[in-house]
Scaffold this motif. Structure first.
Motif, short mmCIF file in Angstrom:
data_model
loop_
_atom_site.label_atom_id
_atom_site.label_comp_id
_atom_site.label_asym_id
_atom_site.label_seq_id
_atom_site.Cartn_x
_atom_site.Cartn_y
_atom_site.Cartn_z
N ALA A 52 1.05 -23.51 -33.60
CA ALA A 52 0.53 -22.58 -32.59
C ALA A 52 0.62 -21.16 -33.15
CB ALA A 52 1.37 -22.68 -31.31
N THR A 60 2.56 -11.67 -35.43
CA THR A 60 3.48 -10.54 -35.71
C THR A 60 4.92 -11.03 -35.98
OG1 THR A 60 4.05 -10.16 -33.39
CG2 THR A 60 2.13 -8.97 -34.25
N SER A 76 6.39 -4.46 -30.50
CA SER A 76 5.06 -4.98 -30.84
C SER A 76 4.23 -5.26 -29.59
CB SER A 76 5.21 -6.29 -31.63
OG SER A 76 5.97 -7.22 -30.85
N THR A 92 1.40 -11.48 -28.35
CA THR A 92 0.88 -12.17 -27.17
C THR A 92 2.04 -12.65 -26.28
OG1 THR A 92 0.96 -14.35 -28.25
CG2 THR A 92 -1.07 -13.05 -28.52
C1 LIG Z 1 6.17 -3.72 -35.73
C2 LIG Z 1 6.83 -4.90 -35.05
C3 LIG Z 1 7.76 -4.66 -34.05
C4 LIG Z 1 8.40 -5.74 -33.42
N1 LIG Z 1 9.29 -5.46 -32.42
C5 LIG Z 1 9.87 -6.48 -31.76
C6 LIG Z 1 10.79 -6.21 -30.69
O1 LIG Z 1 11.09 -5.05 -30.35
N2 LIG Z 1 11.33 -7.26 -30.05
C7 LIG Z 1 11.03 -8.55 -30.39
O2 LIG Z 1 11.53 -9.46 -29.75
N3 LIG Z 1 10.19 -8.84 -31.40
C8 LIG Z 1 9.59 -7.85 -32.08
N4 LIG Z 1 8.73 -8.12 -33.12
C9 LIG Z 1 8.50 -9.52 -33.53
C10 LIG Z 1 7.25 -10.20 -32.91
O3 LIG Z 1 6.32 -9.26 -32.45
C11 LIG Z 1 7.65 -11.13 -31.77
O4 LIG Z 1 8.40 -12.22 -32.28
C12 LIG Z 1 6.47 -11.68 -30.95
O5 LIG Z 1 6.94 -12.38 -29.83
C13 LIG Z 1 5.54 -12.60 -31.72
O6 LIG Z 1 4.36 -12.79 -30.93
P1 LIG Z 1 2.99 -13.21 -31.59
O7 LIG Z 1 1.99 -13.34 -30.50
O8 LIG Z 1 2.64 -12.29 -32.69
O9 LIG Z 1 3.37 -14.66 -32.14
P2 LIG Z 1 3.19 -15.28 -33.60
O10 LIG Z 1 3.77 -14.36 -34.62
O11 LIG Z 1 1.78 -15.70 -33.79
O12 LIG Z 1 4.10 -16.57 -33.48
C14 LIG Z 1 5.49 -16.47 -33.37
C15 LIG Z 1 6.08 -17.87 -33.14
O13 LIG Z 1 5.71 -18.34 -31.86
C16 LIG Z 1 4.95 -19.53 -31.95
N5 LIG Z 1 3.88 -19.40 -30.95
C17 LIG Z 1 2.98 -18.39 -30.82
N6 LIG Z 1 2.21 -18.60 -29.74
C18 LIG Z 1 2.64 -19.76 -29.19
C19 LIG Z 1 2.24 -20.52 -28.05
N7 LIG Z 1 1.25 -20.13 -27.26
N8 LIG Z 1 2.89 -21.69 -27.80
C20 LIG Z 1 3.90 -22.12 -28.59
N9 LIG Z 1 4.32 -21.45 -29.66
C21 LIG Z 1 3.70 -20.28 -29.96
C22 LIG Z 1 4.43 -19.59 -33.37
O14 LIG Z 1 4.23 -20.92 -33.80
C23 LIG Z 1 5.58 -18.92 -34.12
O15 LIG Z 1 6.61 -19.84 -34.35
C24 LIG Z 1 8.09 -7.08 -33.79
C25 LIG Z 1 7.15 -7.31 -34.80
C26 LIG Z 1 6.53 -6.24 -35.43
C27 LIG Z 1 5.51 -6.53 -36.50
#
Ligand SMILES: Cc1cc2nc3c(=O)[nH]c(=O)nc-3n(C[C@H](O)[C@H](O)[C@H](O)COP(=O)(O)OP(=O)(O)OC[C@H]3O[C@@H](n4cnc5c(N)ncnc54)[C@H](O)[C@@H]3O)c2cc1C
Length: 484
Positions: free
Chosen positions: A70, A75, A135, A140
């Protein structure tokens, strides 16, 4: 991209989500990595539009014994959505419907909704969705649920898990599981939805999320307080929280971080200021909010207090903190950002250990974090020549946090970069129960393979073995950059 991607798979996927929503080769390149240095080939990326389409793709992959990963916005800072075993990446971006249900004070969001949209829509009705990862404008809600994301306001309001009241999940079997609803309380049976929160796509694919909303506070007051030592800033956190205060946010930035954001912090902090705390109070009564902020600033007892006098000044202080990650990415270093948390009273000791480690190893370590939660993000900044030292330095940080009663991951998850340390944090019994739950929900191990569970004994050198880590699945490519 695997040259072996077979045409019948592409046709079968297209039959389920439409030809325009299946990508392979160069077109799918964006889905081979997250923001870390990890990358791996895949067979195809698909973009289903509904829960039923997600379920159809999962059933097809199960029939073909193909891994399913998924993906939200990619990020992740721990390699979470990187398809390390190849297979099909299920991108949730087309599940982007968002409904605000004011009467029930909840929002119902497709897994692919960017989290800032939920808070933004809620704000229009005087409501708020509190969890705010830095982020928030990129990631998402599905990814936030999968990682149990935190953020700046969590010290007062809690993390993603505290707001999820309903989930729709596609299981590894392709069955659709609906949990919870537009309801704020329930005490009827096991809390299954909590099982999926923080499961990093290894137990099911979240397709819809219902979150509760709260009233948006009318007033906010913010200050930035400078300290002559990093440990002094750490100790001040305990004074405020132990002193009966309940700030909305309490963030720490060390001198490297202050220097990185100097352009928005004018006038600059004097050279003897080694750390700042950004502190915010919110509420519905102007006088109370101001009084609470002044009370906390007094308790902090810093060497240089900057209290925002206007919304523009507040925004500037927060911009300095929020913009730090972006500026870090522009620095001429490789980066690896960690995410440990320790009990509040152990923050000074953890900061002391990080500083000592930096001195002993010669690796530059820049620390920011959600100090009010005991959550520190030490970023290792290093040159190519220093790369062989990095796994040992990261391993030392994990072990120090655990020794102090903390965790190796407060909000980013384990993904692949930290999974081998999970067994140092959790007892063999806890690890065994987690493994049994995984086997129950995903008996063939098709959902996000190689994540969360250790695959070999924890080893301080493990990061050095990453190229070719899983030789049976082809080499992992080093992208030349490690994430912030
Ligand atoms: C600049 C920056 C700042 C950040 N700051 C923070 C912060 O302050 N706090 C924090 O907690 N994190 C932070 N993060 C980390 C990151 O943004 C989080 O972990 C975020 O929740 C990931 O969401 P995503 O949509 O990008 O998921 P992805 O990176 O696409 O996936 C993350 C994980 O979730 C799983 N996944 C994604 N969508 C689903 C779904 N619908 N169902 C099941 N599994 C799924 C994926 O398989 C993967 O294992 C930061 C990252 C960056 C780059």
């Amino acid at each position: 991209m695997s040259a072996a991607t077979d045409q019948s798979l592409i046709l079968d996927l297209a039959a389920r989500v439409g030809e325009a929503h299946v990508q392979t080769g160069e077109a799918a390149q964006d889905y081979t990595h997250d923001v870390t240095f990890l990358q791996h080939d895949l067979s195809a990326a698909v973009h289903p539009a509904t829960t039923e389409e997600v379920a159809a793709v999962v059933r097809l992959c199960a029939e073909r014994d193909l891994p399913i990963v998924a993906r939200g916005a990619g990020t992740s800072l721990v390699g979470g959505p990187v398809p390390l075993a190849g297979g099909v990446v299920v991108c949730l971006d087309r599940l982007d419907q968002l409904e605000l249900d004011v009467a029930n004070t909840v929002a119902v969001a497709g897994a692919g909704v960017i989290t800032a949209r939920i808070d933004g829509l809620a704000n229009e009705q005087g409501l708020m969705y509190p969890p705010d990862p830095a982020s928030i404008s990129m990631s998402t809600i599905g990814g936030n649920v999968a990682c149990n994301s935190g953020g700046m306001r969590c010290v007062k309001y809690g993390v993603t898990a505290d707001y999820v009241v309903g989930l729709t999940v596609v299981l590894a079997s392709g069955e659709i599981l609906r949990l919870g609803g537009r309801l704020r309380k329930r005490s009827s049976g096991y809390r299954l939805q909590q099982l999926f929160i923080g499961s990093e796509g290894t137990l099911g694919i979240v397709t819809e999320v219902i979150v509760k909303l709260i009233p948006n506070p009318r007033y906010r007051a913010t200050a930035m307080v400078g300290f002559r030592s990093l440990e002094g800033a750490g100790a001040a956190v305990s004074r405020v929280l132990g002193g009966g205060h309940f700030p909305t946010a309490l963030e720490i930035m060390d001198r490297y971080a202050i220097d990185a954001v100097h352009a928005v912090l004018q006038p600059p902090f004097a050279p003897d200021i080694q750390a700042v705390l950004v502190i915010e109070q919110d509420g519905h009564d102007f006088e109370q909010v101001q009084t609470a902020l002044f009370g906390m600033v007094e308790l902090l007892d810093g060497a240089d207090n900057r209290i925002a006098q206007s919304d523009a000044e507040r925004e500037r202080l927060w911009h300095a903190r929020r913009n730090f990650g972006k500026l870090l990415m522009e620095m001429p270093y490789n980066r690896l950002s960690e995410d440990v948390a320790v009990p509040i009273g152990s923050i000074p000791e953890m900061l002391r250990r990080i500083a000592r480690l930096a001195q002993e190893s010669g690796i530059r370590i820049c620390t920011v974090g959600h100090a009010g939660d005991g959550n520190l993000h030490p970023s290792l900044l290093f040159t190519d020549e220093q790369r062989p030292l990095i796994s040992a330095v990261a391993g030392r940080i994990f072990r120090d946090a655990l020794e102090l009663g903390g965790t190796i991951s407060a909000e980013h998850g384990l993904g692949v970069l930290k999974r081998d340390y999970a067994q140092l944090e959790h007892s063999p019994l806890a690890m065994s129960l987690m493994r049994q739950l995984k086997d129950l929900l995903d008996p063939r191990g098709l959902l996000n393979p190689h994540k969360v569970f250790p695959e070999h004994p924890a080893d301080d050198e493990f990061l050095n073995h990453i190229p070719g880590w899983f030789p049976e699945h082809g080499p992992l490519v080093h992208r030349g950059e490690i994430a912030t």
